[in-house]
Design a protein around this motif. Structure first.
Motif, PDB file in Angstrom:
ATOM      1  N   ARG A   1       0.848  -1.188   0.000  1.00 39.95           N
ATOM      2  CA  ARG A   1       0.000   0.000   0.000  1.00 39.95           C
ATOM      3  C   ARG A   1       0.886   1.241   0.000  1.00 39.95           C
ATOM      4  NH1 ARG A   1      -5.094  -1.513   4.014  1.00 39.95           N
ATOM      5  NH2 ARG A   1      -5.299  -3.688   3.322  1.00 39.95           N
ATOM      6  N   VAL A   2       0.458   2.263  -0.731  1.00 34.04           N
ATOM      7  CA  VAL A   2       1.254   3.481  -0.872  1.00 34.04           C
ATOM      8  C   VAL A   2       0.519   4.649  -0.222  1.00 34.04           C
ATOM      9  CG1 VAL A   2       2.332   5.088  -2.473  1.00 34.04           C
ATOM     10  CG2 VAL A   2       2.279   2.640  -3.014  1.00 34.04           C
ATOM     11  N   VAL A   3       1.242   5.400   0.600  1.00 32.88           N
ATOM     12  CA  VAL A   3       0.721   6.623   1.217  1.00 32.88           C
ATOM     13  C   VAL A   3       1.429   7.801   0.556  1.00 32.88           C
ATOM     14  CG1 VAL A   3       0.541   7.969   3.341  1.00 32.88           C
ATOM     15  CG2 VAL A   3       0.241   5.476   3.414  1.00 32.88           C
ATOM     16  N   GLU A   4       0.698   8.573  -0.237  1.00 31.42           N
ATOM     17  CA  GLU A   4       1.245   9.764  -0.895  1.00 31.42           C
ATOM     18  C   GLU A   4       1.001  10.976   0.016  1.00 31.42           C
ATOM     19  OE1 GLU A   4       2.987  10.713  -3.303  1.00 31.42           O
ATOM     20  OE2 GLU A   4       2.930   9.278  -4.955  1.00 31.42           O
ATOM     21  N   LEU A   5       2.058  11.491   0.609  1.00 33.63           N
ATOM     22  CA  LEU A   5       1.893  12.590   1.557  1.00 33.63           C
ATOM     23  C   LEU A   5       1.431  13.872   0.873  1.00 33.63           C
ATOM     24  CD1 LEU A   5       4.908  12.090   3.982  1.00 33.63           C
ATOM     25  CD2 LEU A   5       2.594  11.139   4.076  1.00 33.63           C
ATOM     26  N   ARG A   6       1.717  14.024  -0.425  1.00 36.58           N
ATOM     27  CA  ARG A   6       1.252  15.204  -1.162  1.00 36.58           C
ATOM     28  C   ARG A   6      -0.261  15.352  -1.051  1.00 36.58           C
ATOM     29  NH1 ARG A   6       2.781  13.582  -5.780  1.00 36.58           N
ATOM     30  NH2 ARG A   6       0.778  12.688  -6.362  1.00 36.58           N
ATOM     31  N   ASP A   7      -0.969  14.235  -1.068  1.00 37.30           N
ATOM     32  CA  ASP A   7      -2.435  14.255  -1.005  1.00 37.30           C
ATOM     33  C   ASP A   7      -2.958  14.493   0.410  1.00 37.30           C
ATOM     34  OD1 ASP A   7      -2.351  13.642  -3.715  1.00 37.30           O
ATOM     35  OD2 ASP A   7      -2.460  11.477  -3.339  1.00 37.30           O
ATOM     36  N   LEU A   8      -2.072  14.418   1.400  1.00 38.23           N
ATOM     37  CA  LEU A   8      -2.501  14.547   2.794  1.00 38.23           C
ATOM     38  C   LEU A   8      -2.058  15.861   3.432  1.00 38.23           C
ATOM     39  CD1 LEU A   8      -1.553  10.942   4.019  1.00 38.23           C
ATOM     40  CD2 LEU A   8      -3.818  11.763   3.354  1.00 38.23           C
ATOM     41  N   ALA A   9      -1.433  16.743   2.654  1.00 39.01           N
ATOM     42  CA  ALA A   9      -0.823  17.947   3.226  1.00 39.01           C
ATOM     43  C   ALA A   9      -1.821  18.794   4.016  1.00 39.01           C
ATOM     44  CB  ALA A   9      -0.180  18.775   2.108  1.00 39.01           C
ATOM     45  N   VAL A  10      -3.007  19.009   3.466  1.00 40.66           N
ATOM     46  CA  VAL A  10      -4.000  19.859   4.143  1.00 40.66           C
ATOM     47  C   VAL A  10      -4.483  19.202   5.427  1.00 40.66           C
ATOM     48  CG1 VAL A  10      -6.286  20.895   3.951  1.00 40.66           C
ATOM     49  CG2 VAL A  10      -4.719  20.982   2.001  1.00 40.66           C
ATOM     50  N   GLU A  11      -4.756  17.900   5.374  1.00 38.61           N
ATOM     51  CA  GLU A  11      -5.245  17.211   6.580  1.00 38.61           C
ATOM     52  C   GLU A  11      -4.166  17.139   7.662  1.00 38.61           C
ATOM     53  OE1 GLU A  11      -7.407  13.606   6.236  1.00 38.61           O
ATOM     54  OE2 GLU A  11      -8.436  14.194   4.403  1.00 38.61           O
ATOM     55  N   ILE A  12      -2.914  17.010   7.258  1.00 38.00           N
ATOM     56  CA  ILE A  12      -1.829  17.018   8.242  1.00 38.00           C
ATOM     57  C   ILE A  12      -1.768  18.372   8.950  1.00 38.00           C
ATOM     58  CG2 ILE A  12       0.685  16.961   8.518  1.00 38.00           C
ATOM     59  CD1 ILE A  12       0.764  14.850   6.288  1.00 38.00           C
ATOM     60  N   ALA A  13      -1.889  19.465   8.181  1.00 37.63           N
ATOM     61  CA  ALA A  13      -1.876  20.801   8.771  1.00 37.63           C
ATOM     62  C   ALA A  13      -3.054  20.989   9.720  1.00 37.63           C
ATOM     63  CB  ALA A  13      -1.897  21.864   7.670  1.00 37.63           C
ATOM     64  N   HIS A  14      -4.236  20.531   9.311  1.00 41.89           N
ATOM     65  CA  HIS A  14      -5.412  20.650  10.173  1.00 41.89           C
ATOM     66  C   HIS A  14      -5.244  19.831  11.451  1.00 41.89           C
ATOM     67  CE1 HIS A  14      -8.297  21.902   6.682  1.00 41.89           C
ATOM     68  NE2 HIS A  14      -7.499  22.871   7.057  1.00 41.89           N
ATOM     69  N   ASN A  15      -4.576  18.679  11.355  1.00 41.59           N
ATOM     70  CA  ASN A  15      -4.357  17.839  12.534  1.00 41.59           C
ATOM     71  C   ASN A  15      -3.532  18.582  13.589  1.00 41.59           C
ATOM     72  OD1 ASN A  15      -4.354  14.503  13.172  1.00 41.59           O
ATOM     73  ND2 ASN A  15      -2.837  15.713  14.261  1.00 41.59           N
ATOM     74  N   PHE A  16      -2.575  19.382  13.122  1.00 39.94           N
ATOM     75  CA  PHE A  16      -1.768  20.155  14.063  1.00 39.94           C
ATOM     76  C   PHE A  16      -2.580  21.238  14.761  1.00 39.94           C
ATOM     77  CE2 PHE A  16       1.994  18.626  11.604  1.00 39.94           C
ATOM     78  CZ  PHE A  16       2.727  18.139  12.689  1.00 39.94           C
ATOM     79  N   THR A  17      -3.567  21.795  14.069  1.00 40.47           N
ATOM     80  CA  THR A  17      -4.316  22.911  14.647  1.00 40.47           C
ATOM     81  C   THR A  17      -5.522  22.468  15.466  1.00 40.47           C
ATOM     82  OG1 THR A  17      -5.580  23.152  12.591  1.00 40.47           O
ATOM     83  CG2 THR A  17      -3.592  24.503  12.840  1.00 40.47           C
ATOM     84  N   ASN A  18      -6.144  21.337  15.081  1.00 36.77           N
ATOM     85  CA  ASN A  18      -7.330  20.926  15.839  1.00 36.77           C
ATOM     86  C   ASN A  18      -7.165  19.617  16.596  1.00 36.77           C
ATOM     87  OD1 ASN A  18      -7.692  18.833  13.926  1.00 36.77           O
ATOM     88  ND2 ASN A  18      -9.056  20.088  12.667  1.00 36.77           N
ATOM     89  N   GLY A  19      -6.055  18.903  16.338  1.00 37.60           N
ATOM     90  CA  GLY A  19      -5.783  17.686  17.096  1.00 37.60           C
ATOM     91  C   GLY A  19      -6.485  16.440  16.596  1.00 37.60           C
ATOM     92  N   PHE A  20      -7.199  16.538  15.462  1.00 37.11           N
ATOM     93  CA  PHE A  20      -7.939  15.389  14.959  1.00 37.11           C
ATOM     94  C   PHE A  20      -7.572  15.125  13.499  1.00 37.11           C
ATOM     95  CE2 PHE A  20     -10.563  17.207  18.313  1.00 37.11           C
ATOM     96  CZ  PHE A  20     -10.820  16.082  19.098  1.00 37.11           C
TER      97      PHE A  20
END
Length: 225
Positions: free
Chosen positions: A38-57
């Motif tokens: 399975r491949v995890v492309e971090l480019r596609d997750l950039a926005v959700e990663i940033a949101h995780n830092f700000t809201n914790g989820f």
């Protein structure tokens, strides 16, 4: 076995993803059994990663990626080199993981860059990061500069690193769960002919509370295929 590839490439097409795919194919080809890649492309997750830092989820897609990484039998992680280190997106993804998510997990580290002068990024940045996360990093890391593609040596490094990861994944995936030995009648062994009450080298002892002492040689043998 489940092999998860984490690629932090940003462009399309990406040399980082190309290296990741070649490492995954080589590892799957050397594994002792079927491998679910399975491949995890971090480019596609950039926005959700940033949101995780700000809201914790984590968002739905990021949460699925985290579950894949956490449940993997082995990881291949590949990042482009930015400012002589891994990319910020790459580091941010591993920052949102639980601190114990990679404990004991086999990891193959790899990187791509425009010049061979950045090859030590594997040793001064990637390897220390995953050692801190208590993962088991395979001995051979793979760095691919622009001039390495199609040149002699890259294919051999890929095969060697893939073989090391495949062996480690097979060994750990096949390891049986430890058994608990019944409590011994006495926590202290009887003295031997020399008058010593210490257990003989290589012996297994158990205390009354069930704690079992296993010699290192036996533990090492349990990890071998």
């Amino acid at each position: 076995m489940k092999l998860v590839v984490v690629s932090a490439g940003l462009s399309v097409p990406s040399s980082t993803r190309l290296l990741a795919d070649r490492l995954a194919a080589a590892t799957a080809g050397r594994a002792s059994g079927p491998v679910d890649v399975r491949v995890v492309e971090l480019r596609d997750l950039a926005v959700e990663i940033a949101h995780n830092f700000t809201n914790g989820f984590p968002g739905r897609t990021l949460s699925a990626a985290i579950d894949d990484v956490t449940s993997a039998d082995g990881l291949i992680v590949v990042t482009p080199v930015f400012s002589a280190s891994y990319s910020g997106l790459f580091k941010s993804f591993f920052d949102v993981l639980d601190k114990d998510a990679l404990v004991g997990k086999p990891v193959l580290v790899a990187a791509t860059g425009g010049t061979g002068r950045h090859s030590l990024v594997l040793e001064h940045a990637l390897r220390p990061l995953f050692a801190y996360l208590r993962a088991v990093v395979v001995p051979t890391g793979v760095y691919a500069a622009s001039e390495d593609w199609g040149a002699e040596g890259l294919a051999e490094r890929i095969e060697r690193a893939a073989g090391e990861l495949a062996v480690l994944m097979s060994a750990l995936a096949g390891r049986s769960a430890p058994t608990v030995q019944a409590p011994a009648e006495s926590a202290v062994p009887a003295p031997d002919s020399s008058g010593s009450s210490l257990p003989a080298q290589g012996s297994v002892t158990a205390r009354e509370d069930g704690f079992r002492v296993v010699p290192f040689a036996e533990q090492l043998a349990a990890l071998r295929p």
